[in-house]
Design an enzyme around this catalytic site. Structure first.
Site, PDB file in Angstrom:
ATOM      1  N   ASN A 113      61.099 -24.446  -3.721  1.00 16.80           N
ATOM      2  CA  ASN A 113      62.843 -24.067  -3.432  1.00 16.80           C
ATOM      3  C   ASN A 113      63.010 -22.838  -2.628  1.00 16.80           C
ATOM      4  O   ASN A 113      64.175 -22.674  -2.097  1.00 16.80           O
ATOM      5  CB  ASN A 113      63.282 -23.553  -5.175  1.00 16.80           C
ATOM      6  CG  ASN A 113      64.696 -23.110  -5.165  1.00 16.80           C
ATOM      7  OD1 ASN A 113      65.580 -23.702  -5.014  1.00 16.80           O
ATOM      8  ND2 ASN A 113      64.730 -21.640  -5.343  1.00 16.80           N
ATOM      9  N   ASP A 212      57.863 -26.084  -8.809  1.00 12.20           N
ATOM     10  CA  ASP A 212      58.455 -24.826  -9.336  1.00 12.20           C
ATOM     11  C   ASP A 212      59.842 -24.912  -9.148  1.00 12.20           C
ATOM     12  O   ASP A 212      60.407 -25.342  -7.801  1.00 12.20           O
ATOM     13  CB  ASP A 212      57.836 -23.487  -8.571  1.00 12.20           C
ATOM     14  CG  ASP A 212      58.175 -22.369  -8.968  1.00 12.20           C
ATOM     15  OD1 ASP A 212      58.109 -21.977 -10.239  1.00 12.20           O
ATOM     16  OD2 ASP A 212      59.130 -21.768  -8.433  1.00 12.20           O
ATOM     17  N   GLU A 254      59.023 -28.467 -13.003  1.00  8.44           N
ATOM     18  CA  GLU A 254      59.415 -27.225 -13.799  1.00  8.44           C
ATOM     19  C   GLU A 254      61.149 -27.247 -13.992  1.00  8.44           C
ATOM     20  O   GLU A 254      61.747 -26.887 -12.983  1.00  8.44           O
ATOM     21  CB  GLU A 254      58.914 -25.864 -13.404  1.00  8.44           C
ATOM     22  CG  GLU A 254      59.135 -24.822 -14.241  1.00  8.44           C
ATOM     23  CD  GLU A 254      59.584 -23.511 -13.622  1.00  8.44           C
ATOM     24  OE1 GLU A 254      59.843 -22.407 -14.346  1.00  8.44           O
ATOM     25  OE2 GLU A 254      60.142 -23.375 -12.487  1.00  8.44           O
ATOM     26  N   HIS A 324      53.079 -17.781 -18.398  1.00  5.72           N
ATOM     27  CA  HIS A 324      52.956 -16.812 -17.760  1.00  5.72           C
ATOM     28  C   HIS A 324      54.312 -15.908 -17.701  1.00  5.72           C
ATOM     29  O   HIS A 324      54.477 -14.931 -17.297  1.00  5.72           O
ATOM     30  CB  HIS A 324      52.541 -16.820 -16.377  1.00  5.72           C
ATOM     31  CG  HIS A 324      53.284 -17.857 -15.599  1.00  5.72           C
ATOM     32  ND1 HIS A 324      53.646 -19.201 -15.725  1.00  5.72           N
ATOM     33  CD2 HIS A 324      54.247 -17.583 -14.532  1.00  5.72           C
ATOM     34  CE1 HIS A 324      54.610 -19.725 -15.182  1.00  5.72           C
ATOM     35  NE2 HIS A 324      54.931 -18.692 -14.141  1.00  5.72           N
TER      36      HIS A 324
HETATM   37  C1  NOJ Z   1      59.382 -19.905 -12.162  1.00  8.29           C
HETATM   38  C2  NOJ Z   1      57.911 -19.365 -12.107  1.00  8.29           C
HETATM   39  O1  NOJ Z   1      57.200 -19.814 -13.497  1.00  8.29           O
HETATM   40  C3  NOJ Z   1      58.364 -17.897 -12.233  1.00  8.29           C
HETATM   41  O2  NOJ Z   1      57.099 -17.277 -12.535  1.00  8.29           O
HETATM   42  C4  NOJ Z   1      58.921 -17.537 -10.869  1.00  8.29           C
HETATM   43  O3  NOJ Z   1      59.256 -16.141 -11.073  1.00  8.29           O
HETATM   44  C5  NOJ Z   1      60.132 -18.205 -10.679  1.00  8.29           C
HETATM   45  N1  NOJ Z   1      59.739 -19.734 -10.756  1.00  8.29           N
HETATM   46  C6  NOJ Z   1      60.532 -18.002  -9.227  1.00  8.29           C
HETATM   47  O4  NOJ Z   1      59.606 -18.459  -8.395  1.00  8.29           O
END
Ligand code: NOJ
Ligand code: CA
Length: 586
Positions: A113, A212, A254, A324
């Protein structure tokens, strides 16, 4: 050289992700082999036996690429490299091979992204002519009022999704930090680059890619810029590449969205394979597991599962308790969020954005019964469970650290210097280990727990070993039972193999702090004997009447239903269940 795999002990099954147990690690925090204070690939390799012995069969690595690490590596400056603190490409290759030799698969991050503003693409873009292909790698505007209907995700730090770039003389678009410009997926060159990066890692032997922040790839005026049909078209292109050249690899979305908005990330072609991602995280289920405990009521869980649409047969949910990031409360109502915040994060320092930056054990106030209960649901619910490193020993957190660092502290291996994580000077560690009296490494560590038959670590290993015996957990159907007592969650997992043999497992969980009785309608299985799977102890056979059980506070059972005539004296199935293993693991 697409699809070349290193020699391995991987089970040859393209649907491997259905039977996976994923263990999520941050290289920087796992083990420091060269004692410079930062975890690294050689360190992780030396701990692969620990992960395999735990009973996980898949390792998910957080981003390890060259990066300014202002978002802990999700701000990538070079998609094809390795951050020098973590090792070299040769180390990564050795890691993949060592993992595969142990039958462990490897999932890495495909963060598409956005990039870091340090990425050469962005540096080139800001200097390039407006409207040129190079400039259009990113999303630019002369006004910061465009796409006004788009929410801000990092509410605590960002006030706009636009940031002014004085070099370009335009605003650039970013859904996350202002140093993370969003790539422009309307530019075909960007899609080509992304496919090429993907091939690069798959050719190296990576088994799965976590995509992501995938709902935000495309922007369109007048929308909220999430889950747009054009974003799904991009995912179909990515999946087509996998199907054509890497049929045994997996894409994991995600998408922190409601179930009905996440469902399209599996895509659909023939109702069986799906044509986007093979897997997607079930974000709304996670906070409801915590809500059910807080309210002592199964309803939040059963409700969200009822709202979850069916997915193609070859697809699979990924489920988790913690990861995390903060325990995100985006996918709950405002009222539910307030209730969860008040219950689990009365200390405001524990809150960040729309979530809670705490680990599992402190969230459960260190209560073993609650930790075990939530794990029992995670490991028996439909979907592939994802475990977060350190939660298997009940590691704590540090809410005084910046951002989400408090849940990313070094793995606690022993009572040695720095918790056995590193021999470096404590002052030079990447993050300080937890040292508080309750959760510090002197009290909570792998070495001690490996020696203790009753430790959380050995309990988790045993539960995973029991789970592994039954395909029904990864592949089976799930049917909710509806006992009148709402403090008890009960469901049936069922799987019929190619030979027509059916496994039936009944899972029962008391989500309340007091002992409960429950009557289950198990009449379909009258005559069967429920064998409690952790002890292999047979319970009274199921008769025509409702089946009565009592459960201790936060108690749970997994019952394998065995046919009565198959067990004249003692349960034959039970003999095959694993006994407690008590080897020392390091
Ligand atoms: C999702 C990730 O899990 C997170 O740790 C990150 O800050 C954001 N995406 C932006 O990349
Ligand atoms: Ca190191």
């Amino acid at each position: 050289m697409a699809n070349k795999r290193a020699s391995s002990n991987l089970i040859n099954d393209p649907l491997w992700y259905k039977d996976a147990v994923i263990y999520q690690v941050h290289i920087k925090s796992f083990f420091d082999a060269n004692n410079d204070g930062i975890g690294d690939f050689p360190g992780l390799i030396s701990k692969l036996d620990y992960i395999a012995d735990l009973g996980a069969n898949t390792v998910w690595l957080l981003p390890f690429y060259p990066s300014p690490r202002r978002d802990d590596g999700y701000d990538i400056a070079d998609y094809r490299g390795v951050h020098p603190d973590y090792g070299t490409l040769a180390d990564v290759k050795r890691f993949i091979s060592e993992a595969h030799q142990r039958g462990l698969r490897v999932i890495t991050e495909l963060v598409i992204n956005h990039t870091s503003d340090q990425h050469p693409w962005f540096q080139k873009a800001r200097h390039a002519k407006a409207g040129s292909t190079a400039r259009d790698y990113y999303v630019w505007s002369d006004s910061d009022q465009k796409y006004a209907g788009t929410r801000i995700i990092f509410l605590d730090t960002e006030t706009s999704n636009w940031t002014w770039d004085p070099v370009a003389g335009q605003y650039f678009w970013h859904r996350f930090y202002a140093h993370q410009p969003d790539l422009n997926f309307d530019n075909p060159q960007v899609i080509k680059e992304v496919l090429s990066v993907m091939r690069y890692w798959l050719d190296m032997g990576i088994d799965g890619l976590r995509l992501d922040a995938v709902p935000y790839l495309i922007e369109r005026d007048g929308t909220n810029n999430e889950n747009l049909p054009e974003t799904h078209q991009i995912l179909k292109q990515i999946r087509a590449e996998i199907d054509a050249n890497y049929p045994d690899r997996m894409l994991l979305a995600e998408a922190n969205q409601w179930p009905e908005d996440t469902r399209p990330y599996f895509g659909d072609s023939d109702g069986i394979k799906g044509d986007e991602c093979h897997m997607a995280f079930h974000f709304p289920l996670m906070p409801r597991l915590y809500l059910a405990l807080a309210q002592e009521d199964r309803l939040p869980i059963t409700d969200i599962l009822r709202r979850t649409p069916p997915i193609p047969a070859h697809c699979q949910w990924a489920i988790f308790l913690r990861n995390h990031d903060e325990l995100t409360l985006e996918m709950v109502t405002d009222k539910e969020r307030e209730a969860l915040w008040n219950y689990y994060a009365p200390d405001r320092r524990a809150r960040i954005n729309l979530g809670i930056r705490r680990r599992l054990a402190p969230l459960m106030e260190g209560d073993r019964r609650r930790i075990e209960l939530l794990n029992s649901v995670l490991l028996s619910m439909r979907g592939t469970p994802t475990l977060y490193y350190g939660d298997e020993i009940g590691m704590g957190d540090n809410i005084d650290l910046n951002d989400r660092d408090g849940v990313r502290t070094p793995m606690q291996w022993s009572i040695d210097l720095n918790g056995g994580f590193s021999r470096a000077n404590p002052a030079s560690l990447v993050l300080a280990p937890i040292t508080d009296p309750l959760y510090g490494y002197q009290a909570v560590n792998v070495e001690a727990q490996a020696l203790d038959p009753h430790s959380l670590l050995n309990w988790t290993r045993r539960l995973l070993a029991v789970r592994k015996q039954q395909k029904a957990f990864g592949r089976g159907s799930l049917n909710m039972l509806s006992p009148r007592n709402r403090r008890v969650l009960a469901y049936v997992r069922e799987f019929t193999d190619a030979l027509g043999n059916t496994q039936t497992i009944v899972c029962v969980a008391n989500v309340s702090r007091s002992a409960q009785t429950v009557e289950l309608d198990l009449s379909t299985w009258a005559g069967r004997v429920p064998v409690e799977m952790l002890s292999t102890h047979p319970f009274p056979p199921i008769g025509p009447l409702p089946y009565s059980l009592t459960l201790a506070p936060y108690g749970f059972y997994w019952f394998l239903l065995v046919s009565e005539n198959a067990m004249p004296d003692h349960p034959p199935q039970a003999d095959r269940l694993p006994q407690q293993e008590l080897s020392v693991i390091s």
